[in-house]
Design a protein around this motif. Structure first.
Motif, PDB file in Angstrom:
ATOM      1  N   GLN A   1       0.832  -1.204   0.000  1.00  0.00           N
ATOM      2  CA  GLN A   1       0.000   0.000   0.000  1.00  0.00           C
ATOM      3  C   GLN A   1       0.871   1.261   0.000  1.00  0.00           C
ATOM      4  O   GLN A   1       0.592   2.210  -0.730  1.00  0.00           O
ATOM      5  N   THR A   2       1.932   1.251   0.806  1.00  0.00           N
ATOM      6  CA  THR A   2       2.827   2.407   0.851  1.00  0.00           C
ATOM      7  C   THR A   2       3.479   2.650  -0.498  1.00  0.00           C
ATOM      8  O   THR A   2       3.578   3.793  -0.965  1.00  0.00           O
TER       9      THR A   2
ATOM     10  N   LYS B   1       0.896   4.133  -2.893  1.00  0.00           N
ATOM     11  CA  LYS B   1       0.583   5.530  -2.568  1.00  0.00           C
ATOM     12  C   LYS B   1       1.652   6.458  -3.134  1.00  0.00           C
ATOM     13  O   LYS B   1       1.346   7.465  -3.781  1.00  0.00           O
ATOM     14  N   SER B   2       2.920   6.137  -2.883  1.00  0.00           N
ATOM     15  CA  SER B   2       3.973   7.025  -3.370  1.00  0.00           C
ATOM     16  C   SER B   2       4.039   7.017  -4.902  1.00  0.00           C
ATOM     17  O   SER B   2       4.311   8.045  -5.518  1.00  0.00           O
TER      18      SER B   2
ATOM     19  N   THR C   1      -2.726  14.028  -1.178  1.00  0.00           N
ATOM     20  CA  THR C   1      -2.063  12.967  -0.429  1.00  0.00           C
ATOM     21  C   THR C   1      -3.058  12.213   0.449  1.00  0.00           C
ATOM     22  O   THR C   1      -3.086  10.976   0.470  1.00  0.00           O
TER      23      THR C   1
ATOM     24  N   SER D   1      -4.180   8.376  -0.215  1.00  0.00           N
ATOM     25  CA  SER D   1      -3.918   7.452   0.889  1.00  0.00           C
ATOM     26  C   SER D   1      -5.196   6.724   1.303  1.00  0.00           C
ATOM     27  O   SER D   1      -5.205   5.499   1.464  1.00  0.00           O
ATOM     28  N   ASN D   2      -6.285   7.468   1.433  1.00  0.00           N
ATOM     29  CA  ASN D   2      -7.569   6.868   1.810  1.00  0.00           C
ATOM     30  C   ASN D   2      -8.071   5.918   0.730  1.00  0.00           C
ATOM     31  O   ASN D   2      -8.570   4.825   1.026  1.00  0.00           O
TER      32      ASN D   2
ATOM     33  N   ASP E   1      -5.963   2.685   0.830  1.00  0.00           N
ATOM     34  CA  ASP E   1      -6.322   1.885   2.007  1.00  0.00           C
ATOM     35  C   ASP E   1      -7.677   1.210   1.832  1.00  0.00           C
ATOM     36  O   ASP E   1      -7.869   0.062   2.246  1.00  0.00           O
TER      37      ASP E   1
END
Length: 197
Positions: A57-58, A61-62, A88, A92-93, A96
């Motif tokens: 997930q990280t 996101k990036s 951002t 991110s939401n 997730d």
């Protein structure tokens, strides 16, 4: 007699070391084959066991933010910083909410549509054009040209040994001609989808 026993012990040690190294070198390939087999079979539960969800997930996101938020020149107006922070939070939401074990089956269906039952229902179709390498002894990278996306940048997977198993910790999605990933993020619906090209 003692010399013979020592020689036998050395041979056993050498064989053990060679076999251990061979198994270690083969292990990420076995994991990659298992992941490809599970994706081909649309077995989301099996694919999920090979993922470190937080790390994946990280990385997504990036990756998405890199294509959405561009660096803003510094000035007196605080609005660009607010816009960046809003994007951002939204991305991110969305990641997730939509990239997790519950939605994995849908994501696999978008990446590998099961529209046509191919005669060769094996991972060979996925692994035909794969470039692999060890980045470190505990980190392995596979770059895969997905069927139907031969003109896009490859899908890139990074795996790392975690808990005595290889786990996928980073996923770089294919992008059109090496540009931004083919991903659609909608802030209004908090949905992220892979768009086949």
């Amino acid at each position: 007699m003692i010399a013979v026993r020592r020689q036998q012990a050395r041979r056993i040690c050498a064989v053990t070391v060679v076999m251990s190294l061979s198994l270690f070198v083969a292990s990420p390939f076995v994991t990659l084959w298992s992941v490809a087999s599970a994706i081909q079979a649309h077995d989301a539960r099996a694919v999920g066991t090979f993922l470190n969800w937080r790390a994946v997930q990280t990385s997504l996101k990036s990756q998405i933010l890199g294509g959405v938020v561009s660096p803003q020149p510094a000035n007196d107006d605080d609005l660009p910083e607010f816009g960046s922070s809003f994007a951002t939070a939204a991305v991110s939401n969305a990641v997730d909410t939509n990239v997790n074990a519950d939605t994995l089956a849908t994501l696999i269906g978008q990446v590998m549509p099961a529209a046509k039952p191919a005669p060769a229902a094996s991972p060979i179709a996925i692994l035909r054009h794969v470039h692999v390498r060890f980045l470190r002894p505990d980190m392995f990278q596979a770059r895969i040209v997905l069927p139907g996306h031969e003109h896009d940048s490859p899908l890139c997977l990074q795996m790392r040994i975690q808990g005595w198993r290889w786990k996928i910790i980073q996923v770089d999605l294919p992008g059109s001609q090496g540009n931004h990933p083919i991903v659609e993020a909608s802030v209004a619906t908090d949905r992220i989808s892979y768009l086949p090209h």
